[in-house]
Design a protein around this motif. Structure first.
Motif, PDB file in Angstrom:
ATOM      1  N   VAL A 148       0.956  -1.311   0.099  1.00 52.56           N
ATOM      2  CA  VAL A 148      -0.105   0.062   0.127  1.00 52.56           C
ATOM      3  C   VAL A 148       0.816   1.313  -0.147  1.00 52.56           C
ATOM      4  CG1 VAL A 148      -1.924   1.328   1.390  1.00 52.56           C
ATOM      5  CG2 VAL A 148      -1.908  -1.173   1.028  1.00 52.56           C
ATOM      6  N   ASP A 149       2.018   1.355   0.698  1.00 51.68           N
ATOM      7  CA  ASP A 149       2.875   2.444   0.748  1.00 51.68           C
ATOM      8  C   ASP A 149       3.241   2.630  -0.508  1.00 51.68           C
ATOM      9  OD1 ASP A 149       2.370   2.616   3.619  1.00 51.68           O
ATOM     10  OD2 ASP A 149       4.329   1.640   4.189  1.00 51.68           O
ATOM     11  N   HIS A 150       3.904   1.593  -1.431  1.00 54.58           N
ATOM     12  CA  HIS A 150       4.375   1.774  -2.569  1.00 54.58           C
ATOM     13  C   HIS A 150       3.456   2.386  -3.671  1.00 54.58           C
ATOM     14  CE1 HIS A 150       6.555   1.037  -6.122  1.00 54.58           C
ATOM     15  NE2 HIS A 150       5.702   0.306  -6.731  1.00 54.58           N
ATOM     16  N   ILE A 151       2.028   2.005  -3.547  1.00 53.53           N
ATOM     17  CA  ILE A 151       1.050   2.432  -4.660  1.00 53.53           C
ATOM     18  C   ILE A 151       0.750   3.947  -4.116  1.00 53.53           C
ATOM     19  CG2 ILE A 151      -1.331   2.320  -4.943  1.00 53.53           C
ATOM     20  CD1 ILE A 151      -1.272  -0.665  -4.343  1.00 53.53           C
ATOM     21  N   ARG A 152       0.826   4.472  -2.584  1.00 55.77           N
ATOM     22  CA  ARG A 152       0.781   5.831  -2.309  1.00 55.77           C
ATOM     23  C   ARG A 152       2.183   6.676  -2.989  1.00 55.77           C
ATOM     24  NH1 ARG A 152      -0.860   5.878   3.959  1.00 55.77           N
ATOM     25  NH2 ARG A 152      -0.956   7.803   3.422  1.00 55.77           N
TER      26      ARG A 152
ATOM     27  N   SER B 148      -6.932   5.707  -0.359  1.00 57.37           N
ATOM     28  CA  SER B 148      -7.972   6.365  -1.526  1.00 57.37           C
ATOM     29  C   SER B 148      -8.253   7.622  -1.244  1.00 57.37           C
ATOM     30  CB  SER B 148      -9.289   5.537  -0.978  1.00 57.37           C
ATOM     31  OG  SER B 148     -10.425   5.766  -1.651  1.00 57.37           O
ATOM     32  N   ASN B 149      -8.191   8.202  -0.104  1.00 55.58           N
ATOM     33  CA  ASN B 149      -8.515   9.672   0.012  1.00 55.58           C
ATOM     34  C   ASN B 149      -7.627  10.677  -0.768  1.00 55.58           C
ATOM     35  OD1 ASN B 149     -10.668   9.370   1.506  1.00 55.58           O
ATOM     36  ND2 ASN B 149      -9.801   9.403   3.693  1.00 55.58           N
ATOM     37  N   GLU B 150      -6.369  10.176  -0.761  1.00 55.03           N
ATOM     38  CA  GLU B 150      -5.289  10.815  -1.471  1.00 55.03           C
ATOM     39  C   GLU B 150      -5.527  10.964  -2.775  1.00 55.03           C
ATOM     40  OE1 GLU B 150      -2.015   8.960  -0.178  1.00 55.03           O
ATOM     41  OE2 GLU B 150      -1.756   9.685   1.860  1.00 55.03           O
ATOM     42  N   LEU B 151      -5.849   9.651  -3.524  1.00 57.73           N
ATOM     43  CA  LEU B 151      -6.183   9.770  -5.060  1.00 57.73           C
ATOM     44  C   LEU B 151      -7.256  10.598  -5.197  1.00 57.73           C
ATOM     45  CD1 LEU B 151      -5.934   8.469  -7.592  1.00 57.73           C
ATOM     46  CD2 LEU B 151      -7.701   6.920  -7.033  1.00 57.73           C
ATOM     47  N   GLU B 152      -8.545  10.428  -4.342  1.00 60.40           N
ATOM     48  CA  GLU B 152      -9.558  11.367  -4.808  1.00 60.40           C
ATOM     49  C   GLU B 152      -9.380  12.932  -4.616  1.00 60.40           C
ATOM     50  OE1 GLU B 152     -11.853   9.589  -1.636  1.00 60.40           O
ATOM     51  OE2 GLU B 152     -12.116   7.683  -2.546  1.00 60.40           O
TER      52      GLU B 152
END
Length: 852
Positions: free
Chosen positions: A696-700, A754-758
């Protein structure tokens, strides 16, 4: 005045003796340093050369010359010819041709035509010197022809003009021309350079053909039979020099011309009446003294005592804006120049509306009376024809390998390239038409795939070849990456991206074909970051000395296109340039192999004699002589070839998350959306629950480095889709996690991700724009709306599928969440998590103490 003239002529006598004795005629000054106009980078093109003052060629005055790359000048009317027709053709078109042959000016920056017009009124030192020299040269020619009257080499007219004084000189120089097509000869530098000099006194016209001594080099590689001479477009008014239309013209600089100088010929080009109308009592006829001054040109008089009285002519002044006026007694008609139409030739023809006026790979620009075809970025050509081949040549600074039979060139890469099971930093390129990865492989005859074992190879045309035939024979190699900021690199990367997209569209439209190779799964939003162009040029079968005199060569390309994750390959064969079929019965291989069964593929014609005519067959993309393949593995679970991201110009290192195949690229600079999508799509999520938080950290991290501000809605939608898909895959692995605390922490990380992407997407949208994301389990809408009194900034609205009127509002000012008291869940992957956690309390997820 007469005294001055005779003093000048007396001084010319010594000049003539000196020049003839030295047997050396030097070129007239030319080049940019001489102030010439220049026209280059063209093939079979005409360039208009409007004159300040008309010249008299037979009984007409001309104020426009059309100069061809192919070594001729036509007067008054355009004529496009590649190969010279027998004179007096073209009918009705006057033409002067010092060296008429199929030429190409795309070889070098110096290749092209230099043009300059000198007039008495220029008053510059350079103009005076040119005019004085021209006067002297005409004197020498006339003096020589007078002393040697028996020769037939002076052309149609051999009458002398006494007291000739040049007041108008036109110098046209063809420099560094190659035979067409230039790609066959550019490495050999076998160029031609020659001049046409037109010399006038306003009434009479002389020409000089001068060929640069030691600068006529086509004889080394060409068997063309050029034409040299002139024609009035009617019989019998034409003449060719004695070597014309023979291969001896290729050595024309080695022969003595028609007035005593090496490589130089001179001709008188005016008046078929040989003095009787032009000359009266040895003086210039006053009636014609102004023959080519102004817009009109009187007819040549029928009697020597011509009258200067002019009849009323409806065509004076010329009523045709862009054409020739034809006097029909009381009426007139207009013969329009090319590019113009209408009763008075005042309407421009928009040639760009004409179908196929330019290549399909070119842009057309209309101009008044003309048009321009320009090849798109990534293509080369004159616009009318743009090479299907990717650009290659020494002018593109390609690396050249001219090795002998079976030799292998090594091409170091600045970016690693993904193929088979590894990333590779260099390629081993064989003269025999294949590329090996990981180690050098030398074998003249192709083994049955997947041999050679454990050596990946890509082979567009694998057969025993020889590069010792010609100077142009060999391998040309070039790698283009994002680090190269040149316009050429940008154009090639853009073309490669478009070509891959076109190939994938073709696959989707024609899914039943079995000719796409091992992998036919498409890659969304593919964006080329690396293109490697390898060109095998002018190869002969082995041994070369059996075939060198026949010129039965092959020319073909391999183009490798990567985004650091995926790899596509194009096999492109030069149409008309695969000539082994004339002399060989070999059965070349064509395809690729990972070096392990069953991962190899060959095109349908491989290992048959039909491969020798491969340029005549339709490829697998609906295009002649063009084959495309996806060469990386699109996550086939039975294979272990998922390798992560190769090192490219955007990454300082590329490793893999322990226990997974997700790349942990250390992103040292921002990346494009296309690169981010490729990273997100790469391989699958590991079932190792201990690495889920790290994943998850890598995706972020990928999201934080992705530039999206100027991207399209489609690109943002694709990014969000790939992002949410990864979060859902990670969620599916939660069932194997036994530690509830770690599970809670992971859910917290996923909500924040999810919030960061939105928030990032909503902040990049204009008011009213919406990104709709559909995954297997949910649909998400991210919309930019006007700020209100409650929230300072845009908001992202995410409808929750299992609720009636509920939504999550992201306040972008502080990136916090606001929700109704009835909201059940507040993360992007709402349906999955609401099913799993409804009725449970996660204060760390929701920023209040309300129960979920």
């Amino acid at each position: 005045m007469n005294l001055l003239i005779w003093v000048t002529i007396a001084s010319l006598s010594s000049f003539q003796q000196l020049s003839v004795a030295s047997n050396d005629f030097t070129s007239y000054p030319y080049g940019l340093q001489a102030g010439d106009a220049f026209f280059g980078n063209a093939n079979n093109e005409l360039v208009a050369f409007p004159l300040k003052k008309s010249i008299n060629f037979i009984n007409s005055c001309f104020k426009n010359l059309y100069v061809s790359i192919n070594g001729y000048v036509c007067l008054g009317k355009k004529y496009k010819g590649i190969y010279p027709s027998p004179f007096p053709s073209p009918q009705g078109i006057p033409i002067i041709a010092p060296f008429f042959a199929d030429a190409d000016a795309r070889g070098y920056n110096t290749s092209g035509i230099f043009m300059h017009e000198y007039l008495m009124q220029d008053n510059s030192t350079q103009a005076k010197q040119i005019l004085n020299r021209a006067t002297q040269d005409v004197f020498q020619f006339q003096n020589y022809s007078k002393n040697n009257p028996s020769t037939t080499d002076y052309g149609v007219f051999n009458g002398n003009i006494d007291q000739f004084q040049a007041n108008h000189v036109i110098v046209i120089t063809w420099q560094d021309l190659l035979p067409s097509p230039y790609t066959f000869y550019v490495t050999a530098r076998t160029t031609n350079t020659f001049q046409l000099i037109l010399i006038s006194n306003g009434v009479n016209l002389f020409s000089i053909f001068h060929y640069g001594i030691g600068k006529m080099l086509w004889y080394k590689i060409s068997i063309q039979r050029p034409t040299s001479g002139y024609s009035f477009g009617i019989s019998p008014l034409y003449h060719e020099i004695q070597y014309s239309r023979s291969t001896m013209m290729l050595r024309i600089d080695r022969f003595t011309g028609n007035f005593g100088f090496l490589s130089t010929w001179a001709f008188r080009l005016d008046s078929p009446l040989t003095n009787s109308s032009y000359m009266i009592n040895g003086d210039v006829n006053g009636c014609l003294a102004q023959a080519c001054v102004g817009s009109s040109c009187p007819q040549i008089p029928k009697h020597s005592n011509c009258s200067c009285e002019q009849e009323t002519n409806i065509c004076i002044p010329n009523p045709c804006q862009h054409g020739v006026c034809l006097n029909n007694n009381s009426t007139f008609s207009c013969l329009c120049d090319d590019g113009w139409t209408g009763a008075d030739c005042g309407t421009d023809i928009n040639e760009c509306d004409i179908e196929q006026i330019c290549s399909v790979h070119a842009n057309c620009t209309n101009f008044a009376g003309s048009y321009l075809c320009q090849c798109n970025d990534g293509y080369v050509g004159n616009g009318t024809y743009c090479e299907e081949f990717y650009p290659f040549d020494v002018i593109f600074e390609d690396i050249i390998h001219n090795g002998d039979d079976d030799s292998v060139a090594i091409l170091p890469l600045s970016d690693e390239i993904p193929f088979a099971s590894s990333c590779y930093k260099q390629l081993y390129i064989s003269i025999n038409g294949y590329v090996s990865f990981g180690k050098k492989y030398e074998q003249p005859h192709p083994l049955t795939f997947p041999s050679p074992k454990d050596i990946p190879i890509i082979a567009p045309f694998y057969s025993d070849a020889d590069a010792r035939g010609y100077k142009s024979s060999g391998i040309l190699m070039h790698e283009y990456t994002r680090k190269d900021k040149s316009s050429i690199a940008k154009g090639i990367l853009n073309r490669a991206t478009e070509d891959v997209a076109a190939f994938q569209r073709y696959m989707e439209a024609n899914p039943s074909s079995t000719n796409y190779g091992l992998f036919n799964k498409t890659v969304d939003n593919f964006n080329a970051t690396q293109v490697v162009i390898i060109t095998w040029q002018d190869l002969l079968p082995m041994p070369y000395y059996y075939y060198v005199n026949l010129r039965t060569t092959n020319t073909f390309q391999l183009v490798l296109i990567s985004n650091g994750v995926n790899l596509f390959g194009f096999f492109i064969y030069k149409i008309g340039g695969m000539l082994w079929y004339k002399v060989s019965i070999r059965r070349p291989a064509s395809g690729y192999s990972f070096g392990v069964a069953p991962y190899f593929y060959e095109i349908p014609y491989a290992r048959t004699t039909m491969m020798l005519r491969i340029d005549r067959f339709m490829g697998n993309v609906g295009q002649l002589a063009f084959w495309a393949f996806r060469l990386d593995n699109p996550d086939n679970s039975s294979m272990t070839f998922n390798i992560g991201v190769c090192k490219t110009s955007s990454y300082s290192q590329a490793t893999v998350v322990p226990g997974t195949s997700i790349p942990t690229a250390n992103l040292t600079e921002n990346v494009t959306i296309s690169t981010a999508i490729a990273l997100l799509q790469q391989s699958t999520v590991s079932a190792n629950s201990s690495t889920l938080v790290q994943q998850v950290d890598h995706i972020r991290l990928i999201l934080s480095k992705t530039e999206i501000q100027n991207s399209s809605i489609i690109e943002k939608t694709n990014l969000a889709t790939a992002y949410y898909k990864r979060l859902e895959e990670i969620y599916h692995q939660l069932g194997s996690a036994e530690n509830s605390t770690s599970t809670n922490n992971l859910i917290t990380d996923m909500v924040e991700a999810s919030n960061e992407l939105e928030a990032k997407i909503a902040n990049s949208l204009r008011v009213g724009e919406t990104v709709v994301v559909k995954t297997e389990t949910t649909e998400i809408h991210i919309t930019a709306i006007q700020p209100n009194s409650t929230f300072d900034g845009y908001k992202a609205l995410l409808p929750i599928n299992n609720s009636d009127d509920e939504s999550v509002v992201v306040n972008l000012a502080n990136n916090s969440l606001s929700r109704d008291t009835n909201i059940k869940i507040s993360i992007g992957i709402t349906q999955l998590l609401s099913q799993a956690f409804t009725g449970k309390r996660y204060d760390s997820v929701i920023s209040s103490n309300d129960a979920i």
